[in-house]
Write a protein that holds these residues in place. Structure first.
Motif, PDB file in Angstrom:
ATOM      1  N   ALA A  80       0.881  -1.366   0.001  1.00 14.45           N
ATOM      2  CA  ALA A  80      -0.099  -0.069  -0.001  1.00 14.45           C
ATOM      3  C   ALA A  80       0.857   1.124   0.153  1.00 14.45           C
ATOM      4  O   ALA A  80       0.479   2.333  -0.715  1.00 14.45           O
ATOM      5  CB  ALA A  80      -0.749  -0.032   1.249  1.00 14.45           C
ATOM      6  N   ALA A  81       1.884   1.328   0.709  1.00 13.80           N
ATOM      7  CA  ALA A  81       2.861   2.247   0.811  1.00 13.80           C
ATOM      8  C   ALA A  81       3.432   2.586  -0.696  1.00 13.80           C
ATOM      9  O   ALA A  81       3.605   3.654  -0.913  1.00 13.80           O
ATOM     10  CB  ALA A  81       3.930   2.148   1.814  1.00 13.80           C
ATOM     11  N   CYS A 125       2.712   5.772  -5.631  1.00 10.48           N
ATOM     12  CA  CYS A 125       2.705   5.888  -7.174  1.00 10.48           C
ATOM     13  C   CYS A 125       1.367   6.951  -7.461  1.00 10.48           C
ATOM     14  O   CYS A 125       1.246   7.444  -8.662  1.00 10.48           O
ATOM     15  CB  CYS A 125       2.526   4.516  -7.783  1.00 10.48           C
ATOM     16  N   GLY A 126       0.891   7.245  -6.362  1.00 10.04           N
ATOM     17  CA  GLY A 126      -0.187   8.220  -6.597  1.00 10.04           C
ATOM     18  C   GLY A 126      -1.699   7.644  -6.400  1.00 10.04           C
ATOM     19  O   GLY A 126      -2.763   8.229  -6.646  1.00 10.04           O
ATOM     20  N   ALA A 127      -1.911   6.223  -5.813  1.00  7.20           N
ATOM     21  CA  ALA A 127      -3.021   5.813  -5.821  1.00  7.20           C
ATOM     22  C   ALA A 127      -3.600   6.237  -4.151  1.00  7.20           C
ATOM     23  O   ALA A 127      -2.796   6.664  -3.235  1.00  7.20           O
ATOM     24  CB  ALA A 127      -3.019   4.213  -5.379  1.00  7.20           C
ATOM     25  N   ALA A 128      -4.860   6.404  -4.242  1.00  7.35           N
ATOM     26  CA  ALA A 128      -5.573   6.478  -2.865  1.00  7.35           C
ATOM     27  C   ALA A 128      -5.854   5.368  -2.441  1.00  7.35           C
ATOM     28  O   ALA A 128      -6.432   4.316  -3.211  1.00  7.35           O
ATOM     29  CB  ALA A 128      -7.071   7.194  -3.269  1.00  7.35           C
ATOM     30  N   VAL A 129      -5.719   5.135  -1.010  1.00  7.57           N
ATOM     31  CA  VAL A 129      -5.691   3.724  -0.253  1.00  7.57           C
ATOM     32  C   VAL A 129      -6.730   4.177   0.996  1.00  7.57           C
ATOM     33  O   VAL A 129      -6.357   4.938   1.566  1.00  7.57           O
ATOM     34  CB  VAL A 129      -4.374   3.288   0.112  1.00  7.57           C
ATOM     35  N   ALA A 159      -9.451   8.409  -9.720  1.00  7.06           N
ATOM     36  CA  ALA A 159      -9.694   7.378 -10.875  1.00  7.06           C
ATOM     37  C   ALA A 159      -9.464   5.976 -10.111  1.00  7.06           C
ATOM     38  O   ALA A 159     -10.112   5.124 -10.698  1.00  7.06           O
ATOM     39  CB  ALA A 159      -8.555   7.647 -11.849  1.00  7.06           C
ATOM     40  N   VAL A 160      -8.527   5.939  -9.445  1.00 10.65           N
ATOM     41  CA  VAL A 160      -8.252   4.682  -8.837  1.00 10.65           C
ATOM     42  C   VAL A 160      -8.100   4.743  -7.411  1.00 10.65           C
ATOM     43  O   VAL A 160      -7.639   5.567  -6.669  1.00 10.65           O
ATOM     44  CB  VAL A 160      -7.023   4.171  -9.352  1.00 10.65           C
ATOM     45  N   VAL A 161      -9.027   3.623  -6.660  1.00  8.38           N
ATOM     46  CA  VAL A 161      -8.860   3.592  -5.248  1.00  8.38           C
ATOM     47  C   VAL A 161      -8.507   1.981  -4.688  1.00  8.38           C
ATOM     48  O   VAL A 161      -9.278   1.279  -5.478  1.00  8.38           O
ATOM     49  CB  VAL A 161      -9.970   4.240  -4.425  1.00  8.38           C
ATOM     50  N   GLN A 187      -1.844   3.201 -14.596  1.00  9.25           N
ATOM     51  CA  GLN A 187      -1.319   4.307 -15.237  1.00  9.25           C
ATOM     52  C   GLN A 187      -2.283   4.907 -16.294  1.00  9.25           C
ATOM     53  O   GLN A 187      -2.551   6.230 -16.301  1.00  9.25           O
ATOM     54  CB  GLN A 187       0.122   4.533 -15.428  1.00  9.25           C
ATOM     55  N   PRO A 188      -2.573   4.048 -17.147  1.00 12.10           N
ATOM     56  CA  PRO A 188      -3.526   4.564 -18.161  1.00 12.10           C
ATOM     57  C   PRO A 188      -4.749   5.153 -17.865  1.00 12.10           C
ATOM     58  O   PRO A 188      -5.362   5.933 -18.427  1.00 12.10           O
ATOM     59  CB  PRO A 188      -3.596   3.265 -19.078  1.00 12.10           C
ATOM     60  N   LEU A 189      -5.197   4.414 -16.586  1.00 19.92           N
ATOM     61  CA  LEU A 189      -6.551   4.937 -16.163  1.00 19.92           C
ATOM     62  C   LEU A 189      -6.577   6.475 -15.569  1.00 19.92           C
ATOM     63  O   LEU A 189      -7.629   6.881 -15.299  1.00 19.92           O
ATOM     64  CB  LEU A 189      -7.165   4.144 -15.077  1.00 19.92           C
ATOM     65  N   MET A 190      -5.193   6.899 -15.174  1.00 19.86           N
ATOM     66  CA  MET A 190      -5.182   8.145 -14.471  1.00 19.86           C
ATOM     67  C   MET A 190      -5.051   9.499 -15.446  1.00 19.86           C
ATOM     68  O   MET A 190      -5.457  10.498 -15.073  1.00 19.86           O
ATOM     69  CB  MET A 190      -3.704   8.302 -13.745  1.00 19.86           C
TER      70      MET A 190
END
Length: 201
Positions: free
Chosen positions: A18-19, A24-28, A108-110, A197-200
């Motif tokens: 998760a770290a 990378c820029g994801a929401a967790v 976009a991604v969580v 990454q493409p989803l971002m």
């Protein structure tokens, strides 16, 4: 918004993964953190837990003694089910609030990180599942070192969860965390670049 369930056995390395994802820029969203929020003193779940298990699981400051409660529920499957019946609905409500806020913000991604994602029947909340995998001996060694518990206690806690091989069968992605942290980080960054990454954009 794509919601990915991040799961794995106890001490498999979910937080490590998760770290990297956060970097990378994801929401967790961390279900363990939500579980602590859900049982804050004064909450409905807190009062239900005291009514069910008694005041011996309280610290001197009136907060829950999570270690004492853990010893009770990991030694008794029926007690664990009673606890989960109290905490899981409260965690679900908090998760839905956080997901709604992220959706409204255009995220976009969580990742929804939950050790009991599959056992709790929460797979319907996510679009796909990523499993962090380690073998049993590695899991035992890491759990004893992390929590300062005996081999027997570690065995008991691992036995209370779905076997890792079975859990891995649910994953559209399985991250092998048996090696060095750097090897795990490389896997996660590759998955991020290739799949997310493409989803971002």
């Amino acid at each position: 918004m794509r919601i990915i369930g991040l799961t794995g056995g106890i001490a498999s390395g979910k937080s490590t993964v998760a770290a990297v994802l956060t970097a990378c820029g994801a929401a967790v969203i961390d279900a363990d953190q939500l579980s602590r929020e859900a049982v804050q003193p004064g909450s409905s779940a807190f009062h239900q837990i005291i009514a069910t298990f008694g005041s011996t699981i309280l610290q001197s400051d009136g907060d829950l003694d999570r270690k004492a409660l853990g010893k009770v529920v990991f030694a008794d499957p029926a007690a664990r089910r009673r606890l989960e019946a109290i905490t899981h609905p409260a965690i679900r409500r908090l998760a839905e609030q956080k997901l709604a806020a992220l959706r409204a913000a255009g995220t976009a991604v969580v990742f929804y990180m939950a050790p009991l994602l599959i056992e709790a029947g929460a797979t319907d909340r996510v679009d796909e599942i990523w499993v962090v995998y380690v073998d049993r001996e590695t899991q035992l060694t890491r759990l004893m070192a992390r929590d300062g518990i005996s081999y027997e206690e570690a065995e008991q806690r691992i036995a209370a969860q779905m076997p890792m091989a079975e859990k891995a069968s649910y994953g559209s992605v399985v991250i092998d965390n048996r090696g060095a942290p750097e090897a795990t980080e490389r896997q996660v960054r590759h998955l991020w670049a290739e799949r997310l990454q493409p989803l971002m954009n």
